[in-house]
Design an enzyme around this catalytic site. Structure first.
Site, short mmCIF file in Angstrom:
data_model
loop_
_atom_site.label_atom_id
_atom_site.label_comp_id
_atom_site.label_asym_id
_atom_site.label_seq_id
_atom_site.Cartn_x
_atom_site.Cartn_y
_atom_site.Cartn_z
N HIS A 1 0.83 -1.20 0.00
CA HIS A 1 0.00 0.00 0.00
C HIS A 1 0.88 1.26 0.00
CE1 HIS A 1 -3.74 2.18 1.43
NE2 HIS A 1 -2.79 3.06 1.72
N GLU A 2 1.80 1.32 0.97
CA GLU A 2 2.62 2.54 1.12
C GLU A 2 3.52 2.77 -0.09
OE1 GLU A 2 1.69 4.49 3.17
OE2 GLU A 2 0.66 3.21 4.60
N HIS B 1 3.56 6.38 -6.96
CA HIS B 1 2.78 7.50 -7.47
C HIS B 1 3.60 8.79 -7.37
CE1 HIS B 1 -1.35 9.79 -7.10
NE2 HIS B 1 -0.70 10.11 -8.19
N HIS C 1 1.74 4.29 -2.90
CA HIS C 1 1.81 5.76 -2.81
C HIS C 1 3.18 6.25 -3.28
CE1 HIS C 1 -1.94 6.38 -0.78
NE2 HIS C 1 -1.60 5.74 0.32
ZN LIG Z 1 -2.94 5.16 1.84
#
Ligand SMILES: [Zn+2]
Length: 626
Positions: free
Chosen positions: A410-411, A417, A414
């Site tokens: 998940h991290e 991105h 990010h």
């Molecule tokens: Zn998040």
């Protein structure tokens, strides 16, 4: 102009908790520097940090000198924009350094002071440029567009400039803007009150579990014990923990009511018809997104109820209660050492192409992650990708279980991105919105799931990943949409002049909680005691924030499906969305990539996905003769 740009975009990830206010409990961890981020990449030492801070403070008087001169000439406007954005950039860098240093050890007093000092400089910066928006609005769009046409170096500022003009109907005069910017010194009081009360002042109860353990039910203790095996223990945990919140129901009520009144104050002063409209106007998100989400979630509650019934069946509990919601429906005794997790992340990202995989590999192999828990360290996980000239950083509290692997995916979703945005956007349009951010993170979680299902060695393991995905969809979609509905109801109550006491909030929350959990249909019984849960949710102090978890996971499921099917152009379209950063309104960016969050389609697709996971689990159960 946009005060949000003054702070680093710490993407606080788990929708289930805040990034912790409390430190993680001490744990034994290797102190291998390879597993600790290198903040020397931001400032090589304290002296360098102090020099930079002095430089920012010294630049503030200069920013004020542009007042009254923004419309003088294209060159003057450019000079002002460059100076202001340089100050923004420096402020974010300083802020990131200070807050990340503090997060390594929350009880470090010098780190705390450093962080508070830089907050003050941020407030000074915001006040120094509070004349900007009113002045730009007075100059008007026509002239500003002429300036941009005449001076090509102004082009990167086009979107932020036009955003300022778009907010004209909600922008006050220079004097009033200055007053509004000063209110930031006091407007965080309700949230601060919530923080102190819920993490420091409440005397948490300790109960004895059936195996003799003394369980102290602080927030961390509740999170730890709410999923334990023994059902009577779980019931005792819930009763003691929520009983404690019930004692403070009135105080939490005052603090949340104040927060909601604050939202309405800022919205109405700026002439917005509602608090929701005010929040959504920041990113120009249509209100139909929010309302479609709430409507579609309600229309699809039977799918959530199907999940609860399956949960009851797998746990062997015929009459579910709220304390049966957390124990995993399938257990997996498997360790995921950090180095294995890195490989899983890299392998699972393969569908995004070699360029993406290369970036991710470099991220995971560099010193950009603070990996393990340690005494005093901030709990939870987050990514900070806002130090524009430096690589993104991630903080986790890695503990070798599968949840920790998904958190890491998940991290670094990010992180990927931010890497793409920072590479493809000038600083002025690099601040992507949360509305898009949680798509990137949950997409990588979806890719991880797909990969794990492919490499699972047994039906049992397969079932575990499916169960975990199901729980993720409940927590990130249904639960967050439920919170979103509660926020809407409570804000509307205040907007029509109503008052909210603790007990009124409990009643509103209880009605919604019972509807979502099928209380009346006999799906899950919701006892009165747990309906004080609203008092515990930190996100309610960040108005209309959580809905974005639900919209994002719907969008990411849609993107993941296209990518995994190998649909032509799907990867490119998706990566374009990440590269676009904050160069346009987030709803438009997502829509351009093929997912329209104002329509029911993405929400229905998510629900279909949830049903197909349940079909698969039921098939596996049938195979086992269960
Ligand atoms: Zn998040």
């Amino acid at each position: 102009m946009k005060p949000s740009r003054l702070l680093p975009l710490l993407v606080a990830c788990s929708p289930f908790f805040s990034i912790g206010l409390h430190a993680e409990e001490p744990a034994k961890a290797p102190v291998n520097p390879a597993y600790v981020w290198d903040l020397g990449l931001i400032y090589k030492d304290e002296a360098a940090y102090k020099d930079a801070k002095a430089k920012l403070s010294a630049s503030l008087p200069k920013l004020a000198t542009f007042k009254g001169h923004l419309g003088d000439s294209p060159a003057k406007l450019l000079e002002a924009m460059d100076a202001i954005y340089d100050a923004y950039k420096l402020n974010i860098r300083l802020n990131s350094y200070a807050s990340q240093k503090l997060d390594e050890n929350l009880s470090d007093s010098p780190a705390m002071e450093r962080s508070q000092e830089i907050d003050m400089v941020g407030t000074e910066l915001s006040q120094a440029i509070s004349y900007m928006s009113p002045e730009l609005i007075a100059i008007g769009e026509k002239k500003i567009r002429e300036f941009i046409a005449a001076e090509p170096k102004l082009k990167p500022y086009t979107f932020p400039l036009m955003e300022t003009l778009r907010m004209a109907p909600h922008t006050l005069g220079a004097e009033a803007e200055q007053v509004m910017s000063s209110t930031s010194m006091i407007s965080d009081a309700p949230q601060a009150l919530y923080g102190i009360l819920s993490s420091a002042d409440i005397q948490w109860p300790t109960i004895k579990l059936s195996d003799g353990t003394d369980a102290r039910l602080s927030q961390a203790g509740y999170t730890k014990y709410r999923a334990i095996n023994n059902r009577q223990d779980r019931e005792a945990v819930f009763k003691a923990f929520w009983g404690k919140f019930k004692e403070y129901e009135r105080t939490f009520g005052v603090s949340l009511f104040s927060s909601i009144k604050g939202d309405w104050f800022r919205a109405s002063v700026r002439k917005h018809p509602s608090s929701l409209a005010a929040t959504l106007s920041n990113g120009n998100v249509p209100e139909s997104v929010y309302r479609t989400l709430v409507a579609e979630t309600n229309a699809n509650l039977p799918t959530l109820h199907r999940y609860f019934k399956l949960r009851g069946r797998m746990l062997g509990i015929p009459e579910l209660r709220y304390w049966d919601i957390y124990p995993p429906i399938v257990k997996l005794e498997k360790d995921f050492p950090y180095e294995d997790a890195k490989k899983l992340l890299i392998d699972s990202a393969a569908p995004l192409g070699t360029e993406y995989v290369k970036t991710l590999t470099e991220s995971l192999n560099g010193r950009y992650t603070h990996v393990y828990p340690q005494p005093g360290k901030r709990s939870g996980a987050y990514m900070n990708g806002s130090v524009y000239d430096v690589h993104p950083f991630v903080l986790t509290n890695y503990n070798n279980n599968y949840d920790a692997v998904t958190t890491l995916a998940h991290e670094w979703g990010h992180g990927g991105h931010s890497s793409l945005t920072n590479k493809h956007q000038p600083f002025a349009t690099s601040d992507y919105s949360i509305f898009v951010a949680e798509i990137a993170s949950t997409l990588n979680e979806a890719l991880l799931l797909d990969h794990m299902l492919k490499i699972a060695k047994s039906d049992e393991e397969r079932m575990y990943y499916l169960g975990s995905a199901l729980e993720g969809l409940r927590g990130t979609f249904f639960r967050q949409a439920m919170f979103a509905e509660f926020e809407l109801r409570t804000h509307e109550e205040v907007e029509k002049g109503g008052a909210l006491s603790g007990s009124k909030l409990t009643q509103i929350y209880g009605d919604i909680l019972r509807r979502y959990h099928g209380h009346d249909q006999g799906v899950m019984k919701i006892d009165d005691l747990v309906t004080v849960e609203w008092a515990y949710i930190p996100h309610f102090y960040r108005n209309f924030y959580v809905y974005q978890y639900a919209t994002s996971i719907s969008a990411s499921q849609a993107f993941a499906e296209k990518i995994l099917k190998g649909e032509k152009g799907a990867v490119e379209t998706y990566l374009e969305l990440l590269k676009a950063g904050g160069s346009d309104h987030p709803y438009e960016l997502v829509k351009r990539a093929g997912v329209d969050l104002a329509t029911p389609a993405p929400y229905r697709a998510l629900v279909t996905r949830m049903n197909s996971i349940m079909d698969e689990i039921e098939k596996l159960l049938a195979k086992q003769g269960k």
